[in-house]
Design a protein around this motif. Structure first.
Motif, mmCIF file in Angstrom:
data_model
loop_
_atom_site.group_PDB
_atom_site.id
_atom_site.type_symbol
_atom_site.label_atom_id
_atom_site.label_comp_id
_atom_site.label_asym_id
_atom_site.label_seq_id
_atom_site.Cartn_x
_atom_site.Cartn_y
_atom_site.Cartn_z
ATOM 1 N N LEU A 1 41.560 -72.428 0.211
ATOM 2 C CA LEU A 1 42.536 -71.411 0.619
ATOM 3 C C LEU A 1 41.938 -70.466 1.659
ATOM 4 C CD1 LEU A 1 44.617 -70.223 -2.471
ATOM 5 C CD2 LEU A 1 45.452 -71.152 -0.309
ATOM 6 N N LYS A 2 40.693 -70.080 1.462
ATOM 7 C CA LYS A 2 40.025 -69.182 2.416
ATOM 8 C C LYS A 2 39.975 -69.831 3.800
ATOM 9 C CE LYS A 2 35.587 -66.870 3.257
ATOM 10 N NZ LYS A 2 35.340 -67.493 4.586
ATOM 11 N N THR A 3 39.622 -71.111 3.841
ATOM 12 C CA THR A 3 39.592 -71.831 5.110
ATOM 13 C C THR A 3 40.981 -71.907 5.738
ATOM 14 O OG1 THR A 3 37.734 -73.163 4.328
ATOM 15 C CG2 THR A 3 38.970 -74.012 6.216
ATOM 16 N N ALA A 4 42.000 -72.160 4.907
ATOM 17 C CA ALA A 4 43.367 -72.246 5.420
ATOM 18 C C ALA A 4 43.818 -70.923 6.021
ATOM 19 C CB ALA A 4 44.308 -72.666 4.297
ATOM 20 N N GLY B 1 50.897 -68.996 5.299
ATOM 21 C CA GLY B 1 52.211 -69.256 5.878
ATOM 22 C C GLY B 1 52.464 -68.442 7.131
ATOM 23 N N GLN B 2 51.944 -67.213 7.176
ATOM 24 C CA GLN B 2 52.137 -66.350 8.335
ATOM 25 C C GLN B 2 51.263 -66.767 9.521
ATOM 26 O OE1 GLN B 2 51.450 -62.326 6.999
ATOM 27 N NE2 GLN B 2 52.886 -62.531 5.277
ATOM 28 N N HIS B 3 50.111 -67.366 9.219
ATOM 29 C CA HIS B 3 49.169 -67.766 10.283
ATOM 30 C C HIS B 3 48.886 -69.264 10.141
ATOM 31 C CE1 HIS B 3 48.337 -63.452 11.037
ATOM 32 N NE2 HIS B 3 48.409 -63.345 9.724
ATOM 33 N N PHE B 4 49.954 -70.058 10.095
ATOM 34 C CA PHE B 4 49.852 -71.457 9.692
ATOM 35 C C PHE B 4 48.977 -72.284 10.622
ATOM 36 C CE2 PHE B 4 51.412 -75.851 9.689
ATOM 37 C CZ PHE B 4 51.249 -76.158 8.343
ATOM 38 N N TRP B 5 49.134 -72.127 11.930
ATOM 39 C CA TRP B 5 48.503 -73.057 12.865
ATOM 40 C C TRP B 5 47.039 -72.741 13.121
ATOM 41 C CZ3 TRP B 5 50.895 -77.382 13.390
ATOM 42 C CH2 TRP B 5 52.279 -77.426 13.279
ATOM 43 N N THR B 6 46.727 -71.509 13.488
ATOM 44 C CA THR B 6 45.349 -71.192 13.896
ATOM 45 C C THR B 6 44.643 -70.232 12.949
ATOM 46 O OG1 THR B 6 46.188 -69.421 15.317
ATOM 47 C CG2 THR B 6 45.870 -71.598 16.321
ATOM 48 N N GLY B 7 45.347 -69.691 11.959
ATOM 49 C CA GLY B 7 44.704 -68.810 11.004
ATOM 50 C C GLY B 7 44.455 -67.408 11.546
ATOM 51 N N MET B 8 43.864 -66.567 10.703
ATOM 52 C CA MET B 8 43.594 -65.181 11.062
ATOM 53 C C MET B 8 42.283 -65.015 11.829
ATOM 54 S SD MET B 8 44.667 -63.325 7.478
ATOM 55 C CE MET B 8 44.470 -61.663 8.152
ATOM 56 N N GLY B 9 41.435 -66.018 11.794
ATOM 57 C CA GLY B 9 40.120 -65.912 12.424
ATOM 58 C C GLY B 9 39.029 -65.851 11.381
ATOM 59 N N LEU B 10 37.869 -66.379 11.722
ATOM 60 C CA LEU B 10 36.752 -66.420 10.781
ATOM 61 C C LEU B 10 36.316 -65.013 10.384
ATOM 62 C CD1 LEU B 10 34.607 -69.278 12.363
ATOM 63 C CD2 LEU B 10 35.900 -69.354 10.229
ATOM 64 N N GLY B 11 36.021 -64.839 9.109
ATOM 65 C CA GLY B 11 35.545 -63.559 8.612
ATOM 66 C C GLY B 11 36.627 -62.527 8.394
ATOM 67 N N ILE C 1 45.970 -74.600 9.662
ATOM 68 C CA ILE C 1 46.090 -75.994 9.242
ATOM 69 C C ILE C 1 45.063 -76.876 9.938
ATOM 70 C CG2 ILE C 1 47.822 -76.575 11.000
ATOM 71 C CD1 ILE C 1 47.622 -77.832 7.324
ATOM 72 N N PHE C 2 44.668 -76.523 11.180
ATOM 73 C CA PHE C 2 43.669 -77.324 11.884
ATOM 74 C C PHE C 2 42.312 -77.225 11.193
ATOM 75 C CE2 PHE C 2 46.714 -76.438 15.375
ATOM 76 C CZ PHE C 2 47.055 -77.753 15.670
ATOM 77 N N GLY C 3 41.931 -76.012 10.816
ATOM 78 C CA GLY C 3 40.654 -75.830 10.135
ATOM 79 C C GLY C 3 40.637 -76.478 8.765
ATOM 80 N N LEU C 4 41.736 -76.336 8.019
ATOM 81 C CA LEU C 4 41.818 -76.953 6.693
ATOM 82 C C LEU C 4 41.765 -78.474 6.807
ATOM 83 C CD1 LEU C 4 42.240 -76.704 3.643
ATOM 84 C CD2 LEU C 4 44.704 -76.669 4.058
ATOM 85 N N THR C 5 42.461 -79.028 7.801
ATOM 86 C CA THR C 5 42.435 -80.480 8.008
ATOM 87 C C THR C 5 41.033 -80.958 8.345
ATOM 88 O OG1 THR C 5 44.731 -80.451 8.786
ATOM 89 C CG2 THR C 5 43.410 -82.381 9.347
ATOM 90 N N ALA C 6 40.326 -80.201 9.194
ATOM 91 C CA ALA C 6 38.953 -80.562 9.554
ATOM 92 C C ALA C 6 38.043 -80.552 8.322
ATOM 93 C CB ALA C 6 38.424 -79.604 10.615
ATOM 94 N N LEU C 7 38.214 -79.550 7.456
ATOM 95 C CA LEU C 7 37.411 -79.475 6.234
ATOM 96 C C LEU C 7 37.679 -80.666 5.322
ATOM 97 C CD1 LEU C 7 35.515 -78.010 4.252
ATOM 98 C CD2 LEU C 7 37.511 -76.715 3.448
ATOM 99 N N LEU C 8 38.961 -81.017 5.156
ATOM 100 C CA LEU C 8 39.315 -82.147 4.294
ATOM 101 C C LEU C 8 38.816 -83.467 4.884
ATOM 102 C CD1 LEU C 8 42.948 -81.113 3.265
ATOM 103 C CD2 LEU C 8 40.846 -80.885 1.932
#
Length: 217
Positions: free
Chosen positions: A165-168, A132-142, A173-180
């Motif tokens: 959840l890890k991907t989200a 929720g805090q990093h909804f759009w682009t996430g925290m970054g890989l790793g 949301i962009f990364g999670l959508t791509a995975l789905l």
């Protein structure tokens, strides 16, 4: 709980959930009797091994895989397959106390309280808050939930046993959508390929592979 060459029983259960449906496909497709016996023995051994991992998610994934296999193989057998799985569950609950206690503990207040203090519920809740805090682009890989974040002690990360959840959290949301989308296309393309196959042996193999992948997914 058995774990073979892997570090955890859950990891072994994940591989078995992939391999058992593939072995079922090989067994059904095989016409040579000695090889058919070999595949049957392999399925039985892997099934027992999956049971002894005591990995509940592995049991669920394997059951789903087998239902998917029957769905693509012969939809008329879907109801008997589901009933067979239910009968197997009832048998294990009655005659295998370790299995019944493992399942019933999951539904107990003690498990829920323990999970909320330092288990899966707590970890997933933390991940949802970070998403929720990093909804759009996430925290970054790793950055959270995986071995990289754990080994480098980043962001007070915990071990997150939910890849979605890890991907989200890491990719937003962009990364999670791509995975789905990737997951959907994988299943859709395999389904179309199965529908076009004429040779029954090849079809059985591919159905087994798809069923195994669905279990892992």
């Amino acid at each position: 709980r058995v774990f073979s060459i892997f570090t955890t029983p859950n990891m072994l259960a994940g591989y078995l959930s992939l391999l058992i449906p593939i072995s079922v496909g090989l067994f059904i497709a095989e016409k040579n009797k000695p090889r058919k016996v070999y595949y049957a023995a392999a399925i039985a051994i892997m099934g027992m091994c999956l049971l002894f991992t005591m990995a509940r998610q592995g049991w669920i994934a394997c059951c789903i895989s087998m239902i998917v296999y029957v769905w693509f193989k012969n939809k008329k057998l879907l109801l008997p397959a589901v009933l067979g799985i239910v009968a197997l569950l009832v048998f294990c609950m009655i005659f295998l106390p370790s299995v019944s206690s493992r399942i019933l503990y999951l539904l107990s207040p003690d498990y829920i309280a323990s999970s909320m203090k330092g288990g899966r519920v707590l970890r997933w809740t933390q991940a949802i808050e970070l998403f929720g805090q990093h909804f759009w682009t996430g925290m970054g890989l790793g950055q959270f939930g995986g071995s990289v974040a754990l080994s480098h002690k980043l962001n007070n990360s915990v071990s997150l046993d939910n890849y979605y959840l890890k991907t989200a959290v890491e990719m937003g949301i962009f990364g999670l959508t791509a995975l789905l989308m990737l997951t959907y296309n994988l299943i859709a393309w395999c389904s179309r390929a199965i529908a076009k196959m004429q040779e029954s042996a090849h079809r059985d193999w591919v159905i087994g592979i798809l069923a195994g992948l669905v279990g892992v997914i």
